[in-house]
Design an enzyme around this catalytic site. Structure first.
Site, PDB file in Angstrom:
ATOM      1  N   THR A  99       0.826  -1.209   0.000  1.00 56.45           N
ATOM      2  CA  THR A  99       0.000   0.000   0.000  1.00 56.45           C
ATOM      3  C   THR A  99       0.859   1.258   0.000  1.00 56.45           C
ATOM      4  O   THR A  99       0.542   2.250  -0.686  1.00 56.45           O
ATOM      5  CB  THR A  99      -0.935   0.003   1.224  1.00 56.45           C
ATOM      6  N   ASN A 130      -6.011   9.491  -4.068  1.00 56.69           N
ATOM      7  CA  ASN A 130      -6.946   8.371  -3.926  1.00 56.69           C
ATOM      8  C   ASN A 130      -8.142   8.492  -4.860  1.00 56.69           C
ATOM      9  O   ASN A 130      -8.481   7.546  -5.595  1.00 56.69           O
ATOM     10  CB  ASN A 130      -7.449   8.276  -2.477  1.00 56.69           C
ATOM     11  N   ASN A 140      -4.497  -3.943  -3.662  1.00 63.43           N
ATOM     12  CA  ASN A 140      -4.615  -5.400  -3.671  1.00 63.43           C
ATOM     13  C   ASN A 140      -4.681  -5.999  -5.070  1.00 63.43           C
ATOM     14  O   ASN A 140      -4.218  -7.122  -5.285  1.00 63.43           O
ATOM     15  CB  ASN A 140      -5.832  -5.827  -2.865  1.00 63.43           C
ATOM     16  N   HIS A 187      30.844 -40.009 -11.056  1.00 63.56           N
ATOM     17  CA  HIS A 187      31.216 -40.112  -9.640  1.00 63.56           C
ATOM     18  C   HIS A 187      32.569 -39.465  -9.358  1.00 63.56           C
ATOM     19  O   HIS A 187      33.271 -39.861  -8.419  1.00 63.56           O
ATOM     20  CB  HIS A 187      31.235 -41.574  -9.163  1.00 63.56           C
ATOM     21  N   SER A 317      45.187 -13.640  -6.796  1.00 60.50           N
ATOM     22  CA  SER A 317      45.592 -13.684  -5.401  1.00 60.50           C
ATOM     23  C   SER A 317      46.340 -12.416  -5.015  1.00 60.50           C
ATOM     24  O   SER A 317      47.095 -11.856  -5.808  1.00 60.50           O
ATOM     25  CB  SER A 317      46.478 -14.901  -5.145  1.00 60.50           C
ATOM     26  N   SER A 318      46.127 -12.007  -3.755  1.00 58.44           N
ATOM     27  CA  SER A 318      46.858 -10.853  -3.228  1.00 58.44           C
ATOM     28  C   SER A 318      48.206 -11.258  -2.653  1.00 58.44           C
ATOM     29  O   SER A 318      49.048 -10.403  -2.365  1.00 58.44           O
ATOM     30  CB  SER A 318      46.029 -10.173  -2.131  1.00 58.44           C
ATOM     31  N   LYS A 323      48.949 -16.319  -9.825  1.00 58.10           N
ATOM     32  CA  LYS A 323      47.781 -17.196  -9.678  1.00 58.10           C
ATOM     33  C   LYS A 323      46.585 -16.582 -10.409  1.00 58.10           C
ATOM     34  O   LYS A 323      46.279 -15.408 -10.244  1.00 58.10           O
ATOM     35  CB  LYS A 323      47.449 -17.391  -8.210  1.00 58.10           C
ATOM     36  N   ASN A 325      42.462 -17.276 -11.145  1.00 56.15           N
ATOM     37  CA  ASN A 325      41.292 -18.025 -10.670  1.00 56.15           C
ATOM     38  C   ASN A 325      40.165 -18.034 -11.702  1.00 56.15           C
ATOM     39  O   ASN A 325      40.113 -17.168 -12.580  1.00 56.15           O
ATOM     40  CB  ASN A 325      40.772 -17.397  -9.372  1.00 56.15           C
ATOM     41  N   GLU A 330      33.046 -18.394 -10.694  1.00 51.82           N
ATOM     42  CA  GLU A 330      32.764 -18.170  -9.272  1.00 51.82           C
ATOM     43  C   GLU A 330      31.669 -17.121  -9.091  1.00 51.82           C
ATOM     44  O   GLU A 330      30.792 -17.258  -8.233  1.00 51.82           O
ATOM     45  CB  GLU A 330      34.044 -17.726  -8.564  1.00 51.82           C
TER      46      GLU A 330
END
Length: 465
Positions: A99, A130, A140, A187, A317-318, A323, A325, A330
């Site tokens: 509302t 209104n 509604n 598997h 990487s820091s 490296k 990623n 991700e």
């Protein structure tokens, strides 16, 4: 700062004189300082579009005079064009049913319409939030409508195309890699051969499946309970109002909305929203799995599977120099986690409605639209900055395939399961290939052995394809 005083049923409210919102918005702004997350611009845009259509319908039905209707329609169009966005100040966590948001829209459109007619903000004798902007409506029925309108439009314009594009990219990679034979895995253990193209083809098929599922679910969002007003009965609506409003809405949006066959069901329960939420979760599950596979196949470069070379988009990487990623995969994982959680929220909200109304529409709307946004952007980024640039590590793929003990599976019809198992164990224990062990054990003629163990024939079920 200058202020104006507005009055409502609870008393007087002091409001910034420059604000287009009014007393109900100001009360809600003070009540619900919860998350700092505002109702999305897309939702406001389509709420304003709906208000434009309802003003037209009320005028056509003879309930709203043309002067006010024209001003409301112009004001609503102004808002729907992303103007006055700073006037929509409410937190997504607010009073039930939405509302407060409906009145925020009503008040901003009313005050803009008042200005269009030459009046000053707050002079609601000219245009009332209104009586005129909300004429023939309730939160509604209209909030339900805007959930469906905005979600349908946003998914059709952004999410479906994003899924279509990544499906095409995966299919293109499947074709590109169709002649690269590799070890299959089940598997997380070595299995019989396949092509890298078949792996990508499977991913493309998953995306196709969930895209089609989402497209089917979106059809349910075309039904709008507009004109149901407070409880579904249509109280205070003139004859022809719903039909006029939906026809005008379709003209404005270019879509094909229709009135719900059962406004009571549409307002009590969130069947359409649940259908879409389930489809969105399936999209997230499918994409999350693909992102997981990409990360796993790209793991390494020395101690992982290292069969895919992923585009390097940033240092990983820091502390560890050099490296890299799987950043884009991700990111997509995290997007999918968020979507799955959001869809759980939608289900809980849908499950908690009571009697004639589900009052938890605001959190349903927010989570649906936010999920569509991050999924669309996440998919597009993953596609353009990862999938398109993926390369096969042919040397590692060939090495793994050569030492695949599951190649012996193709020998089972010729020498039996037990003998084939003996060869597989011996090959693994001695660090030899299946072919080498078979030759040493003189299982069969070398030419026949090479034909049976040929990964190309195994990947294609012994047939050239």
């Amino acid at each position: 700062m200058d202020y104006r005083i507005e009055k409502d049923v609870l008393g007087s409210v002091r409001i910034d004189s420059e604000a287009y919102y009014g007393s109900e918005t100001e009360r809600a702004r003070m009540n619900f300082q919860i998350s700092g997350i505002r109702v999305q611009d897309e939702f406001i845009r389509f709420y304003a579009t709906l208000k434009r259509a309802t003003a037209y319908a009320n005028m056509k039905a003879g309930k709203l005079d043309k002067k006010r209707a024209d001003a409301i329609m112009k004001a609503a169009e102004f808002v729907a064009s992303d103007n006055l966005s700073d006037q929509f100040v409410l937190d997504v966590f607010q009073a039930g049913a939405g509302t407060s948001t409906n009145m925020n829209v009503n008040e901003v459109i009313a005050n803009k319409a008042i200005e269009i007619l030459g009046g000053k903000k707050g002079d609601y004798k000219i245009v009332h939030p209104n009586d005129h902007v909300n004429m023939s409506q309730s939160t509604n029925d209209t909030y339900h409508c805007v959930i469906r309108i905005s979600a349908y439009d946003y998914m059709g314009k952004w999410l479906i195309p994003a899924l279509d594009n990544i499906e095409k990219s995966l299919s293109a990679k499947a074709k590109e890699f169709s002649h690269i034979y590799k070890i299959g895995r089940t598997h997380l253990q070595d299995a019989v051969p396949m092509t890298l193209g078949q792996e990508f083809h499977g991913w493309a098929g998953s995306v196709k499946h969930v895209r089609e599922e989402l497209s089917r679910a979106l059809g349910s969002m075309l039904e709008l309970p507009l004109g149901g007003t407070a409880v579904g009965t249509g109280l205070n609506t003139p004859k022809g109002y719903s039909e006029y409003a939906i026809a005008e809405l379709n003209r404005l949006t270019g879509h094909r909305f229709k009135k719900s066959a059962n406004t009571f069901a549409a307002m009590q329960s969130e069947h359409a929203e649940l259908e879409v939420a389930n489809a969105l979760e399936d999209v997230a599950i499918a994409l999350n799995r693909i992102a997981n596979d990409v990360r796993l196949l790209g793991s390494g470069p020395r101690a992982g599977l290292n069969e895919l070379v992923l585009p390097a988009v940033q240092p990983g990487s820091s502390i560890m120099p050099g490296k890299i990623n799987p950043s884009m995969a991700e990111m997509l994982n995290m997007v999918c986690f968020n979507v799955m959680g959001s869809m759980h929220t939608v289900r809980e909200a849908a499950n908690s409605g009571q009697l004639e109304l589900n009052v938890f529409m605001p959190v349903i709307a927010y989570n649906l639209l936010f999920s569509v946004k991050i999924l669309s952007n996440g998919i597009n980024a993953f596609d353009s900055r990862c999938i398109i640039g993926i390369r096969p590590n042919k040397r590692e793929i060939a090495k793994n395939l050569e030492m695949d003990t599951s190649l012996v599976t193709a020998l089972s019809p010729y020498i039996g399961y037990a003998k084939a198992a003996e060869i597989a164990v011996k090959a693994y224990d001695e660090g030899k290939s299946v072919k080498q062990v078979c030759i040493e054990m003189k299982i069969m003629e070398k030419s026949k052995l090479e034909m049976i163990l040929d990964p190309k024939k195994q990947a294609n079920d012994g047939k050239e394809k």
